[in-house]
Scaffold this motif. Structure first.
Motif, short mmCIF file in Angstrom:
data_model
loop_
_atom_site.label_atom_id
_atom_site.label_comp_id
_atom_site.label_asym_id
_atom_site.label_seq_id
_atom_site.Cartn_x
_atom_site.Cartn_y
_atom_site.Cartn_z
N GLY A 262 -12.26 16.11 -12.02
CA GLY A 262 -12.04 17.53 -11.78
C GLY A 262 -11.72 17.85 -10.33
N PRO A 263 -11.55 19.14 -10.00
CA PRO A 263 -11.08 19.56 -8.68
C PRO A 263 -12.16 19.68 -7.61
N GLU A 264 -13.44 19.61 -7.99
CA GLU A 264 -14.51 19.80 -7.00
C GLU A 264 -14.59 18.62 -6.04
N GLU A 265 -15.19 18.89 -4.87
CA GLU A 265 -15.51 17.81 -3.94
C GLU A 265 -16.76 17.09 -4.45
N TRP A 266 -16.68 15.76 -4.54
CA TRP A 266 -17.81 14.97 -5.00
C TRP A 266 -18.45 14.26 -3.81
N LEU A 267 -19.57 13.58 -4.08
CA LEU A 267 -20.24 12.84 -3.02
C LEU A 267 -19.28 11.84 -2.40
N GLN A 268 -19.35 11.70 -1.09
CA GLN A 268 -18.45 10.82 -0.37
C GLN A 268 -19.26 9.83 0.47
N PRO A 269 -18.64 8.70 0.87
CA PRO A 269 -17.23 8.35 0.71
C PRO A 269 -16.90 7.92 -0.72
N TYR A 270 -15.63 8.13 -1.09
CA TYR A 270 -15.18 7.74 -2.42
C TYR A 270 -14.93 6.23 -2.46
N THR A 271 -15.39 5.61 -3.52
CA THR A 271 -15.26 4.16 -3.64
C THR A 271 -13.80 3.72 -3.61
N ASP A 272 -12.95 4.37 -4.40
CA ASP A 272 -11.56 3.91 -4.50
C ASP A 272 -10.83 3.99 -3.16
N LYS A 273 -10.99 5.11 -2.46
CA LYS A 273 -10.31 5.26 -1.16
C LYS A 273 -10.89 4.31 -0.12
N THR A 274 -12.19 4.11 -0.17
CA THR A 274 -12.84 3.20 0.78
C THR A 274 -12.30 1.78 0.61
N ILE A 275 -12.19 1.32 -0.62
CA ILE A 275 -11.73 -0.04 -0.88
C ILE A 275 -10.24 -0.19 -0.56
N GLU A 276 -9.44 0.84 -0.86
CA GLU A 276 -8.01 0.79 -0.55
C GLU A 276 -7.76 0.69 0.95
N ASP A 277 -8.61 1.35 1.75
CA ASP A 277 -8.41 1.38 3.20
C ASP A 277 -8.92 0.14 3.91
N MET A 278 -9.76 -0.64 3.27
CA MET A 278 -10.39 -1.78 3.95
C MET A 278 -9.41 -2.79 4.52
N PRO A 279 -8.39 -3.22 3.77
CA PRO A 279 -7.45 -4.21 4.33
C PRO A 279 -6.75 -3.72 5.59
N LYS A 280 -6.51 -2.41 5.68
CA LYS A 280 -5.86 -1.84 6.86
C LYS A 280 -6.78 -1.92 8.08
N GLN A 281 -8.09 -2.06 7.82
CA GLN A 281 -9.07 -2.16 8.91
C GLN A 281 -9.44 -3.61 9.20
N GLY A 282 -8.70 -4.53 8.60
CA GLY A 282 -8.94 -5.95 8.85
C GLY A 282 -9.98 -6.57 7.94
N ILE A 283 -10.41 -5.85 6.94
CA ILE A 283 -11.40 -6.38 6.01
C ILE A 283 -10.67 -7.01 4.83
N GLU A 310 -7.60 -4.48 -8.15
CA GLU A 310 -6.14 -4.42 -8.06
C GLU A 310 -5.68 -3.62 -6.83
N ALA A 311 -6.33 -2.48 -6.58
CA ALA A 311 -5.98 -1.66 -5.43
C ALA A 311 -6.24 -2.40 -4.12
N PHE A 312 -7.33 -3.14 -4.07
CA PHE A 312 -7.67 -3.90 -2.86
C PHE A 312 -6.60 -4.94 -2.57
N HIS A 313 -6.18 -5.67 -3.58
CA HIS A 313 -5.17 -6.71 -3.38
C HIS A 313 -3.79 -6.10 -3.07
N GLU A 314 -3.46 -5.00 -3.70
CA GLU A 314 -2.16 -4.36 -3.46
C GLU A 314 -2.05 -3.85 -2.03
N ASN A 315 -3.18 -3.55 -1.41
CA ASN A 315 -3.16 -3.04 -0.03
C ASN A 315 -3.40 -4.12 1.01
N GLY A 316 -3.35 -5.38 0.59
CA GLY A 316 -3.43 -6.48 1.56
C GLY A 316 -4.74 -7.24 1.56
N GLY A 317 -5.68 -6.88 0.67
CA GLY A 317 -6.93 -7.61 0.60
C GLY A 317 -6.74 -8.99 -0.02
#
Length: 348
Positions: A262-283, A310-317
Motif C-alpha cells: 500500500g501507499p503508507e510509509e512502513w518501518l525502515q530501512p526497507y529490506t529490498d532497497k537496502t540489499i539493492e544498494d549494497m553492491p554500490k557501497q562495495g558490499i 536476484e536483485a543483489f546479483h543484478e546490482n553487482g553483488g
C-alpha cells in the motif's frame, strides 16, 4: 418420617459420575496459508487476510472499494504464481503448513510424558481455523488451553489478531476453557541462542564470509508504531541481543523490514532497497535471515531467497545466502517446547 425421606432420597439418587481426566490443550497458531495456488484459493485466502481490521486499519469506506474493486481481482494471480515457486508439491501444500504441522507433532511427542496434554495447530487465516481447533480440543476433554501465537515479536496485526480471533471463538462457548496465551519472546535467551546457533551452523557450509548480516523482519506501517505498537522496538532488541551473542557490531548486523503493502510509509530501512544498494557501497557478500518468522513461508523463501537474491546479483553483488528460519529443526523445537513448558507450569 425424616428417616424415611432420607432413605427414599438415597435410593433414588443417581449413581456418581466417574471422574474424568481433565486435559490441557496446546494450540500452535501461525499466520495462515492458502489451500492452493489457483486464483479461487488465493482470492479466498487474501480476502480473509486483508479484511482483518488489525491488518488494514483504514476505514472500510476507503479500504473496501480498493480491496474488492482492485486488489482481489489482480493480486490472487500474482500471489498464486509466487506460491507456486515454493509449493510443497509432494504434499500439495505450502511450506508454512508443512512446518507448522511438524512442529505440532514434534511438540506433542516432547510433551507426551505428561499424559494429559493434547497438542494441535491452527491458522489465523485459512485452515485449520482457530475455532475448529478450539472445538477439537474441547471435544478431547481439554478444560485448559495454552494458545501460542507463533510470532517472537508482538504486533497488533499478528499476535493481537490471533488473540482477538481466539476470543471471538471463546465467546461462542457456554463452557469456556481456561486460557493462557504465550507472550512475545523477542529477548528470551533460549530463542536468541537458537538463532545464533542456526546462523553459526549455516556459516560453516559457506565458501565465503558475509560482510554484512541482514536481520529482515516483516514490516508494519509506521502509523501503527506511532499508535503504540511495540513491534519496532522488539525487533531492534532481538537484533541487538543477537549481535552480542555472535560478537558482531552494528555495522556487521543490521535490521531491515520487508513486505510492505500500500501507499503508507512502513518501518525502515526497507529490506529490498537496502540489499539493492549494497553492491554500490562495495558490499559483495551478504547473509540474510528472518528472526521474526518461526517457519519459512512465501515472505522468506521467495521474497528473500529468490527476489532479494536476484536483485543483489543484478546490482553487482557476488555472494548471497539466505539462512533458513528455525522451522522444525532441533533448535526451533527447543524454543517452542521451552516456552510451552513454561506456560504449562501449575497446570500439568
Amino acid at each position: 418420617m425424616c428417616d424415611n425421606m432420607m432413605s427414599q432420597s438415597a435410593t433414588s439418587a443417581p449413581a456418581a459420575a466417574k471422574p474424568v481426566l481433565e486435559k490441557t490443550g496446546v494450540m500452535l497458531i501461525n499466520l495462515g496459508t492458502p489451500d492452493g495456488t489457483d486464483f479461487t484459493s488465493m482470492r479466498r485466502y487474501l480476502r480473509e487476510f486483508l479484511m482483518d481490521k488489525r491488518v488494514i486499519e483504514w476505514p472500510k469506506a476507503i479500504w473496501y472499494p480498493v480491496l474488492f474493486g482492485i486488489v482481489l481481482n489482480t493480486r490472487p494471480k500474482k500471489s498464486g504464481a509466487a506460491y507456486a515457486r515454493i509449493w510443497n508439491h509432494e504434499q500439495n501444500e505450502s511450506p508454512l503448513r508443512t512446518y507448522t504441522r511438524s512442529q505440532s507433532e514434534q511438540l506433542g511427542a516432547g510433551l507426551s510424558a505428561f499424559g494429559n496434554v493434547v497438542v494441535d495447530w491452527a491458522m489465523r487465516y485459512g485452515k485449520p481455523s482457530i475455532e475448529d481447533v478450539l472445538t477439537r480440543l474441547r471435544e478431547q476433554g481439554c478444560t485448559r488451553i495454552v494458545a501460542f501465537p507463533l510470532y517472537p515479536q508482538y504486533s497488533s496485526s499478528t499476535t493481537g489478531s490471533v488473540n482477538e480471533k481466539l476470543n471471538d471463538a471463546l465467546n461462542k462457548l457456554r463452557f469456556m476453557p481456561a486460557i493462557r496465551t504465550i507472550p512475545s519472546y523477542q529477548n528470551d535467551p533460549v530463542y536468541i541462542d537458537a538463532l545464533a546457533c542456526s546462523i553459526e551452523e549455516h556459516l560453516v557450509q559457506l565458501d565465503f564470509e558475509p560482510q554484512i548480516f541482514v536481520a529482515s523482519y516483516h514490516g508494519i506501517p509506521q502509523s501503527y508504531a506511532r499508535r503504540g505498537d511495540p513491534y519496532y522496538e522488539q525487533c531492534l532488541e532481538t537484533t541487538r541481543l543477537l549481535r552480542e551473542r555472535l560478537g558482531l557490531d552494528e555495522k556487521r548486523m543490521i535490521s531491515a523490514f520487508q513486505s510492505r503493502f500500500g501507499p503508507e510509509e512502513w518501518l525502515q530501512p526497507y529490506t529490498d532497497k537496502t540489499i539493492e544498494d549494497m553492491p554500490k557501497q562495495g558490499i559483495k557478500s551478504v547473509a540474510v535471515f528472518n528472526p521474526g518468522f518461526v517457519a519459512d513461508c512465501l515472505e522468506t523463501v521467495d521474497e528473500i531467497g529468490n527476489e532479494a537474491a536476484e536483485a543483489f546479483h543484478e546490482n553487482g553483488g557476488e555472494n548471497f545466502t539466505h539462512i533458513p528460519c528455525l522451522n522444525d529443526t532441533a533448535h526451533g523445537m527447543r524454543v517452542i517446547e521451552h516456552l510451552v513448558r513454561r506456560e504449562l507450569q501449575g497446570w500439568v
